[in-house]
Design a protein around this motif. Structure first.
Motif, PDB file in Angstrom:
ATOM      1  N   PRO A 180     101.208  23.552 -55.445  1.00 50.77           N
ATOM      2  CA  PRO A 180     100.783  22.371 -56.198  1.00 50.77           C
ATOM      3  C   PRO A 180      99.375  21.894 -55.846  1.00 50.77           C
ATOM      4  O   PRO A 180      98.641  21.413 -56.716  1.00 50.77           O
ATOM      5  N   VAL A 181      99.002  22.035 -54.585  1.00 48.22           N
ATOM      6  CA  VAL A 181      97.655  21.618 -54.189  1.00 48.22           C
ATOM      7  C   VAL A 181      96.615  22.574 -54.765  1.00 48.22           C
ATOM      8  O   VAL A 181      95.558  22.151 -55.251  1.00 48.22           O
ATOM      9  N   VAL A 182      96.911  23.874 -54.725  1.00 47.99           N
ATOM     10  CA  VAL A 182      95.996  24.864 -55.295  1.00 47.99           C
ATOM     11  C   VAL A 182      95.817  24.624 -56.795  1.00 47.99           C
ATOM     12  O   VAL A 182      94.716  24.768 -57.337  1.00 47.99           O
ATOM     13  N   ALA A 183      96.884  24.234 -57.473  1.00 46.85           N
ATOM     14  CA  ALA A 183      96.834  24.029 -58.924  1.00 46.85           C
ATOM     15  C   ALA A 183      96.019  22.812 -59.323  1.00 46.85           C
ATOM     16  O   ALA A 183      95.502  22.753 -60.443  1.00 46.85           O
ATOM     17  N   THR A 184      95.890  21.836 -58.437  1.00 44.93           N
ATOM     18  CA  THR A 184      95.254  20.568 -58.826  1.00 44.93           C
ATOM     19  C   THR A 184      93.974  20.221 -58.061  1.00 44.93           C
ATOM     20  O   THR A 184      93.246  19.337 -58.493  1.00 44.93           O
ATOM     21  N   PRO A 203      93.646  15.296 -62.412  1.00 50.56           N
ATOM     22  CA  PRO A 203      94.611  16.113 -61.662  1.00 50.56           C
ATOM     23  C   PRO A 203      95.943  16.298 -62.381  1.00 50.56           C
ATOM     24  O   PRO A 203      96.559  17.371 -62.292  1.00 50.56           O
ATOM     25  N   PHE A 204      96.385  15.286 -63.104  1.00 48.99           N
ATOM     26  CA  PHE A 204      97.628  15.416 -63.862  1.00 48.99           C
ATOM     27  C   PHE A 204      97.435  16.357 -65.055  1.00 48.99           C
ATOM     28  O   PHE A 204      98.353  17.115 -65.409  1.00 48.99           O
ATOM     29  N   VAL A 205      96.262  16.289 -65.681  1.00 46.57           N
ATOM     30  CA  VAL A 205      95.961  17.222 -66.773  1.00 46.57           C
ATOM     31  C   VAL A 205      96.006  18.657 -66.259  1.00 46.57           C
ATOM     32  O   VAL A 205      96.619  19.540 -66.871  1.00 46.57           O
ATOM     33  N   PHE A 206      95.367  18.904 -65.118  1.00 45.79           N
ATOM     34  CA  PHE A 206      95.338  20.247 -64.556  1.00 45.79           C
ATOM     35  C   PHE A 206      96.730  20.683 -64.075  1.00 45.79           C
ATOM     36  O   PHE A 206      97.072  21.860 -64.155  1.00 45.79           O
ATOM     37  N   ALA A 207      97.522  19.751 -63.581  1.00 45.97           N
ATOM     38  CA  ALA A 207      98.881  20.100 -63.164  1.00 45.97           C
ATOM     39  C   ALA A 207      99.712  20.559 -64.357  1.00 45.97           C
ATOM     40  O   ALA A 207     100.427  21.575 -64.293  1.00 45.97           O
ATOM     41  N   GLY A 208      99.640  19.829 -65.459  1.00 47.47           N
ATOM     42  CA  GLY A 208     100.366  20.230 -66.658  1.00 47.47           C
ATOM     43  C   GLY A 208      99.864  21.550 -67.210  1.00 47.47           C
ATOM     44  O   GLY A 208     100.655  22.413 -67.626  1.00 47.47           O
ATOM     45  N   SER A 209      98.543  21.734 -67.204  1.00 49.10           N
ATOM     46  CA  SER A 209      97.963  22.980 -67.699  1.00 49.10           C
ATOM     47  C   SER A 209      98.373  24.159 -66.825  1.00 49.10           C
ATOM     48  O   SER A 209      98.646  25.260 -67.330  1.00 49.10           O
ATOM     49  N   ALA A 210      98.427  23.960 -65.512  1.00 51.02           N
ATOM     50  CA  ALA A 210      98.860  25.031 -64.608  1.00 51.02           C
ATOM     51  C   ALA A 210     100.317  25.404 -64.871  1.00 51.02           C
ATOM     52  O   ALA A 210     100.684  26.589 -64.875  1.00 51.02           O
ATOM     53  N   ALA A 211     101.156  24.406 -65.097  1.00 49.63           N
ATOM     54  CA  ALA A 211     102.571  24.677 -65.367  1.00 49.63           C
ATOM     55  C   ALA A 211     102.745  25.470 -66.656  1.00 49.63           C
ATOM     56  O   ALA A 211     103.564  26.411 -66.711  1.00 49.63           O
ATOM     57  N   THR A 212     102.000  25.126 -67.697  1.00 45.90           N
ATOM     58  CA  THR A 212     102.120  25.879 -68.952  1.00 45.90           C
ATOM     59  C   THR A 212     101.608  27.302 -68.794  1.00 45.90           C
ATOM     60  O   THR A 212     102.161  28.244 -69.374  1.00 45.90           O
TER      61      THR A 212
END
Length: 347
Positions: free
Chosen positions: A176-180, A202-211
């Motif tokens: 999660p840290v790497v993703a955001t 960071p929340f935008v990037f977290a959602g984008s990483a999950a997709t």
């Protein structure tokens, strides 16, 4: 006019209220009369000789936007891999582990290529600076990348399973840290369209990483094992699209580069692909269709990449135009000078 024409009440014979006005006030004053035309236009913002206030980011778009995308894909894939191992989904776990190892390798290669020499990355590991996202990010990648490679190697070879399980757990903890962290990295700069979105990016990037991770899993694993990936696709899409819309509403003028030109086209494409991919992923689960899952996965991967490139180009555009730097500064100063503002009430 002689000295005798001046009295305590002013100049004799002068007509009050007829003083000349200049600048923007003149244009507005003259425009009030019926049939009159403003001679001097309202003042508009301009910088010193029209030059940018900030230096344009010299980062290469393919390297840095690719670095942002691959880092997010890797971090979320590690988390998905650990969940797949825990729920006995071996093909999904292997797909996610290989995706994490490959993505972080490409991310590091893109970063080193942009730096110009590998030694520059190694030089960043000479010190630890807690206040620097770049310093902490360098150490994070240096610790995370070997874990992903070890987890993938153990899974493919079937050897050293205890070591592989430990590496999988460690990569998932750092995932999660790497993703955001890249969102923190770019929003810590002075680039207006990045910095002003520091709360939501960071929340935008977290959602984008999950997709992105869900897209890779849907494309590479059988439909019977992709339940966690489908759920990640739907939740990630909702987080990404919702947080991005909220970010633009709160940013004010700095959100304008996201709505114009090349960034707007990329971000609009990202929105369509992400929303469509999430919808297809949900349908693929009901129909157990491998083909539909692959199409959904491809759309989600492409949408996540388009988002990172759109954010990158919007930041560059905001740095090139001085109004995105100076106008918000003036507005903040004006707000502080008003009664009740940040500076109001001080003696």
């Amino acid at each position: 006019m002689s000295g005798s024409d001046v009295s305590r009440d002013g100049v004799e014979g002068a007509r009050p209220g007829r003083d000349a006005l200049t600048g923007a006030h003149a244009g507005r004053r003259r425009g009030r009369g019926r049939g009159e035309r403003a001679v001097v236009p309202d003042a508009e913002f301009s910088s010193y000789y029209g030059e940018p206030v900030l230096n344009r980011p010299t980062w290469k778009a393919l390297d840095i936007a690719g670095y942002l995308f691959c880092g997010g894909l890797a971090g979320a894939s590690s988390l998905l891999a650990a969940g797949a191992d825990a729920t006995a989904r071996p093909v999904l776990a292997r797909t996610a582990k290989l995706g994490a190892a490959g993505a972080i390798s490409v991310s590091l290669a893109a970063l080193v290529h942009d730096l110009g020499r590998p030694a520059r990355f190694l030089n960043m590991l000479r010190v630890v600076k807690p206040t620097s996202p770049m310093s902490l990010g360098s150490w994070l990648l240096a610790g995370y990348a070997p874990l992903t490679v070890a987890a993938a190697a153990a899974d493919v070879t079937g050897r050293y399973r205890v070591v592989g399980a430990a590496a999988t757990a460690g990569a998932a903890a750092l995932g999660p840290v790497v993703a955001t962290y890249t969102a923190v990295l770019i929003s810590d700069t002075a680039v207006p369209s990045w910095h002003e979105g520091h709360r939501e990016l960071p929340f935008v990037f977290a959602g984008s990483a999950a997709t992105a991770a869900a897209g890779l899993a849907l494309a590479g694993a059988p439909a019977g094992q992709t339940g966690p990936a489908r759920r990640a696709a739907v939740l990630g899409a909702a987080l990404e699209l919702g947080a991005f819309r909220l970010m633009k509403r709160r940013m004010g003028l700095a959100a304008e580069p996201y709505e114009t030109g090349r960034p707007h086209g990329l971000l609009r494409t990202a929105e369509v692909l992400t929303a469509g991919g999430a919808a297809l992923a949900a349908c693929a689960g009901r129909r157990r269709s491998r083909v539909l899952g692959a199409v959904a996965g491809t759309a989600l991967l492409a949408g996540s990449a388009a988002l990172r490139f759109g954010v990158f180009h919007a930041g560059v555009a905001s740095a090139e135009d001085p109004k995105y730097t100076v106008v918000p500064q003036r507005e903040r100063l004006a707000a502080r000078s008003r009664p009740g503002g940040a500076e109001g009430g001080r003696p």
